[in-house]
Design a protein around this motif. Structure first.
Motif, PDB file in Angstrom:
ATOM      1  N   PRO A 101      -8.065 -42.323   0.211  1.00 51.47           N
ATOM      2  CA  PRO A 101      -8.099 -42.279  -1.261  1.00 51.47           C
ATOM      3  C   PRO A 101      -7.327 -43.419  -1.917  1.00 51.47           C
ATOM      4  O   PRO A 101      -7.632 -43.774  -3.050  1.00 51.47           O
ATOM      5  N   LEU A 102      -6.351 -44.000  -1.228  1.00 55.05           N
ATOM      6  CA  LEU A 102      -5.605 -45.108  -1.821  1.00 55.05           C
ATOM      7  C   LEU A 102      -6.521 -46.314  -2.050  1.00 55.05           C
ATOM      8  O   LEU A 102      -6.500 -46.922  -3.121  1.00 55.05           O
ATOM      9  N   THR A 103      -7.338 -46.650  -1.053  1.00 58.18           N
ATOM     10  CA  THR A 103      -8.291 -47.749  -1.231  1.00 58.18           C
ATOM     11  C   THR A 103      -9.350 -47.395  -2.262  1.00 58.18           C
ATOM     12  O   THR A 103      -9.812 -48.252  -3.017  1.00 58.18           O
ATOM     13  N   THR A 166      -4.970 -45.374   8.029  1.00 50.49           N
ATOM     14  CA  THR A 166      -5.446 -46.237   6.940  1.00 50.49           C
ATOM     15  C   THR A 166      -4.705 -47.569   6.848  1.00 50.49           C
ATOM     16  O   THR A 166      -5.193 -48.494   6.195  1.00 50.49           O
ATOM     17  N   SER A 167      -3.550 -47.681   7.468  1.00 50.12           N
ATOM     18  CA  SER A 167      -2.792 -48.929   7.409  1.00 50.12           C
ATOM     19  C   SER A 167      -3.045 -49.842   8.603  1.00 50.12           C
ATOM     20  O   SER A 167      -2.522 -50.953   8.662  1.00 50.12           O
ATOM     21  N   GLU A 170      -7.387 -52.502  12.289  1.00 51.74           N
ATOM     22  CA  GLU A 170      -8.732 -52.169  12.758  1.00 51.74           C
ATOM     23  C   GLU A 170      -9.507 -51.401  11.685  1.00 51.74           C
ATOM     24  O   GLU A 170     -10.666 -51.726  11.395  1.00 51.74           O
ATOM     25  N   PHE A 171      -8.864 -50.411  11.072  1.00 47.59           N
ATOM     26  CA  PHE A 171      -9.531 -49.640  10.025  1.00 47.59           C
ATOM     27  C   PHE A 171      -9.781 -50.500   8.786  1.00 47.59           C
ATOM     28  O   PHE A 171     -10.851 -50.419   8.172  1.00 47.59           O
ATOM     29  N   THR A 172      -8.814 -51.320   8.430  1.00 49.26           N
ATOM     30  CA  THR A 172      -8.972 -52.191   7.256  1.00 49.26           C
ATOM     31  C   THR A 172     -10.170 -53.108   7.417  1.00 49.26           C
ATOM     32  O   THR A 172     -10.960 -53.303   6.481  1.00 49.26           O
ATOM     33  N   GLU A 173     -10.340 -53.663   8.609  1.00 47.61           N
ATOM     34  CA  GLU A 173     -11.472 -54.557   8.845  1.00 47.61           C
ATOM     35  C   GLU A 173     -12.798 -53.797   8.792  1.00 47.61           C
ATOM     36  O   GLU A 173     -13.814 -54.345   8.333  1.00 47.61           O
ATOM     37  N   GLN A 325       1.959 -43.459  -3.313  1.00 48.45           N
ATOM     38  CA  GLN A 325       1.737 -44.714  -2.600  1.00 48.45           C
ATOM     39  C   GLN A 325       1.218 -45.823  -3.507  1.00 48.45           C
ATOM     40  O   GLN A 325       1.478 -47.003  -3.264  1.00 48.45           O
ATOM     41  N   ALA A 326       0.476 -45.464  -4.526  1.00 47.91           N
ATOM     42  CA  ALA A 326      -0.140 -46.475  -5.395  1.00 47.91           C
ATOM     43  C   ALA A 326       0.922 -47.206  -6.210  1.00 47.91           C
ATOM     44  O   ALA A 326       1.863 -46.594  -6.715  1.00 47.91           O
ATOM     45  N   PRO A 327       0.789 -48.522  -6.352  1.00 43.93           N
ATOM     46  CA  PRO A 327       1.756 -49.272  -7.169  1.00 43.93           C
ATOM     47  C   PRO A 327       1.555 -48.982  -8.650  1.00 43.93           C
ATOM     48  O   PRO A 327       0.459 -48.607  -9.079  1.00 43.93           O
ATOM     49  N   TRP A 328       2.613 -49.157  -9.424  1.00 48.87           N
ATOM     50  CA  TRP A 328       2.488 -48.964 -10.867  1.00 48.87           C
ATOM     51  C   TRP A 328       1.539 -49.991 -11.473  1.00 48.87           C
ATOM     52  O   TRP A 328       0.726 -49.667 -12.332  1.00 48.87           O
ATOM     53  N   PHE A 329       1.657 -51.229 -11.014  1.00 52.77           N
ATOM     54  CA  PHE A 329       0.802 -52.299 -11.532  1.00 52.77           C
ATOM     55  C   PHE A 329       0.204 -53.053 -10.354  1.00 52.77           C
ATOM     56  O   PHE A 329       0.898 -53.396  -9.395  1.00 52.77           O
TER      57      PHE A 329
END
Length: 622
Positions: A101-103, A166-167, A170-173, A325-329
């Protein structure tokens, strides 16, 4: 052209009798207009007449007070919110992101940001009508068809939440290489759209594209997505049914119920005013109440806590870590997922979607102009609008939204409710979209919506899109067996052929991999199959122009004239065509205003006389 918002918002256009302050009420509702008076004009002698601009509290060239612009800009953002959020969530599964969900929140923020840029470009340099730009469902069909190819199917381990890190690189690619493929297809297809728009080819294409091509094309945008919507709703049918019930209740049954709102003003101190809350925010209210219900059921442990149990994904704590986890900006930028890749299969599929999107946008242009009391858009404005939409798709491909951009039909319906057709309101909405795209927590919040709530929203939205496509048949003779055959056959083949190809992909192999992929993507895109058959049969089976609906379909475009009034609305801003680019060669450009000299004041976004202060209803006539 009937829009999605016309249905979701209840079909009728009701003046908001007061909002957040007495000043807003005074400017917005100077003379309440009954919902039965008809913004869309009245029929006389069988023809639809444009509404008088006096029905608008602010016309397209007027500048409302800054606080009213901000308030209505936020409302336009909320009106388009459902469609903007839905697109990344639909793509998530085929991008292998259903457990990340973060992505997903990053994709939502990116589509907000790009939609804001495209909205500002369209208002300043494009069609110059008050239309919001956003993602389009037309791109979903070919995108999902491309991602269903054997090359791009998600590995089995990405479907299991316990095996997904998720970090990990391999998954990111895994998910980034898929979205890069979508980016490349959108980038190339957007160049085709810019060519068609800026060269004026769209006018030539519209001679052969009529209601019997548009109706199956738009209807088949959403019909093939029933599987995705059903899967999401099936996570917990009780929650999904509650969401559907609330949206239908607010948009259809309570649409004319005014909610008393306490306000405070200078003329009247403390008093109450009426606000048609349910008519303006039915989808948002339905989502929020269902979301709250899921939260209560989660806190009380009424929903199962075992990941494999039915209804587990209806819990609100399954994605709870996203907000922390999500950044403010977070500032989205071009190439944030890497260098785009291109394949023929993806390009051909997205080009089919681009054609459908262009035709739908032309209908939105005319509907918006009629609604705000502006002249019908001339050819140069339409060409420029389509070209800028192509530029918007180019930006969407560069930023990596996984989608393109188009004119938002939902926005057109909101204009009829607010009675404010000023371009400055849409400029404010574009700025709101930009800010929401940069504010990372906003995208993260929408990524945490429980899956069955999303499924319920999808079922309503997809049903409405299908109905909007069918509504284009109002222009044709429905007593003609020719027309009934073309539409019915196109719809049925648009469902049957993709279903067969998906089950038997090996039957279409030619031995050339790239050609096999192109054929499979096109034939598994129901929108392309149905639209192509409708186009082919409508232009080859004998029938009169009246029977085919082309007379009524093209009448609005034929009424477009190069009048001074049209140049005031559709001319380029800041004196570009009268001061800086005065070469006679420019007059031959298909997207350039043809003739007539209009004062710089009229060509600017902010007319000088708008500084005189608030106007009455009579003063806002164009």
């Amino acid at each position: 052209m009937e829009t999605v918002a016309d249905f979701i918002l209840g079909g009728s256009k009701v003046t908001v009798d007061g909002v957040c302050s007495h000043e807003i009420k005074r400017h917005l509702c100077d003379g309440v207009i009954s919902s039965h008076e008809g913004d869309q004009g009245s029929k006389k002698d069988g023809q639809l007449k444009s509404p008088s601009s006096s029905h608008m509290a602010y016309g397209i060239l007027d500048i409302p007070p800054w606080y009213l612009c901000i308030f209505l800009g936020i409302q336009h953002f909320l009106t388009a919110l459902g469609g903007l959020v839905a697109i990344p969530l639909i793509l998530a599964k085929d991008l292998c992101l259903q457990h990340d969900p973060l992505t997903q929140s990053y994709l939502i923020s990116t589509i907000f940001f790009v939609s804001g840029i495209c909205t500002l470009l369209q208002v300043f340099l494009g069609i110059r009508l008050p239309i919001l730009q956003g993602g389009t469902f037309a791109f979903l069909g070919p995108s999902l068809a491309m991602l269903s190819l054997p090359t791009w199917k998600c590995p089995v381990w990405t479907l299991n939440a316990s095996q997904v890190n998720t970090s990990s690189p391999e998954f990111t690619e895994e998910w980034q290489k898929r979205i890069r493929e979508l980016q490349g297809a959108v980038l190339v297809a957007s160049c085709v759209q810019m060519l068609v728009g800026f060269s004026g080819l769209i006018g030539f294409l519209m001679r052969f594209i009529g209601p019997l091509t548009i109706a199956p094309t738009i209807s088949l945008m959403a019909l093939p997505l029933f599987d995705s919507a059903g899967d999401n709703a099936g996570i917990h049918w009780g929650i999904a049914a509650t969401t559907i019930f609330l949206i239908v209740l607010f948009s259809q049954y309570l649409k004319n119920i005014a909610v008393p709102v306490p306000v405070y003003g200078q003329e009247k101190k403390s008093h109450t005013s009426k606000f048609y809350l349910f008519q303006i925010f039915p989808v948002l209210l339905g989502l929020c109440i269902s979301w709250l219900l899921c939260f209560v059921l989660t806190v009380t442990d009424a929903l199962p806590s075992a990941p494999t149990a039915y209804g587990y994904l209806a819990r609100t704590d399954t994605k709870g870590s996203v907000l922390s986890q999500a950044p403010w900006f977070r500032f989205p930028y071009p190439g944030q997922w890497g260098l785009p890749t291109v394949s023929l299969a993806g390009v051909f599929g997205i080009i089919a979607a681009v054609i459908s999107s262009m035709v739908e946008s032309i209908g939105d242009y005319h509907a918006c102009a009629r609604l705000v009391g502006a002249p019908p858009p001339p050819k140069h404005a339409i060409n420029r609008g389509i070209g800028i939409e192509g530029l918007g798709c180019l930006l969407a491909g560069a930023w990596g939204t996984g989608n393109g951009t188009t004119s938002y039909s939902e926005n057109v319906g909101a204009l009829g409710i607010t009675r404010v057709g000023s371009r400055m309101v849409i400029v404010a909405a574009g700025c709101v979209l930009l800010l929401m795209g940069i504010f990372g927590k906003i995208g993260a919040a929408f990524a945490t919506i429980p899956t069955p709530v999303i499924g319920g929203m999808f079922l309503v939205m997809f049903g409405v899109i299908t109905a909007v496509g069918i509504s284009n048949l109002q222009y044709v003779d429905l007593n003609s067996s020719r027309n009934l055959f073309i539409f019915g056959f196109s719809i049925f083949c648009g469902l049957a052929i993709p279903n067969w190809v998906n089950k038997n992909p090996e039957r279409l192999r030619t031995g050339i991999l790239q050609l096999d992929q192109v054929i499979q993507v096109l034939l598994t895109t129901g929108m392309f199959v149905g639209g192509f058959l409708g186009f082919l049969l409508d232009n080859t089976i004998p029938g009169s122009l009246e029977e085919r609906g082309l007379l009524a379909w093209n009448q609005v475009q034929e009424e477009s004239e190069e009048t001074t009034k049209a140049l005031e609305v559709y001319g380029l801003p800041w004196g570009i065509s009268t001061r800086f680019c005065t070469s006679s060669c420019a007059q031959y450009l298909p997207f350039w205003p043809r003739e007539g000299k209009v004062g710089v004041r009229h060509l600017s976004l902010c007319p000088a006389d708008s500084e005189e202060g608030p106007r009455s209803a009579a003063d806002t006539r164009m």
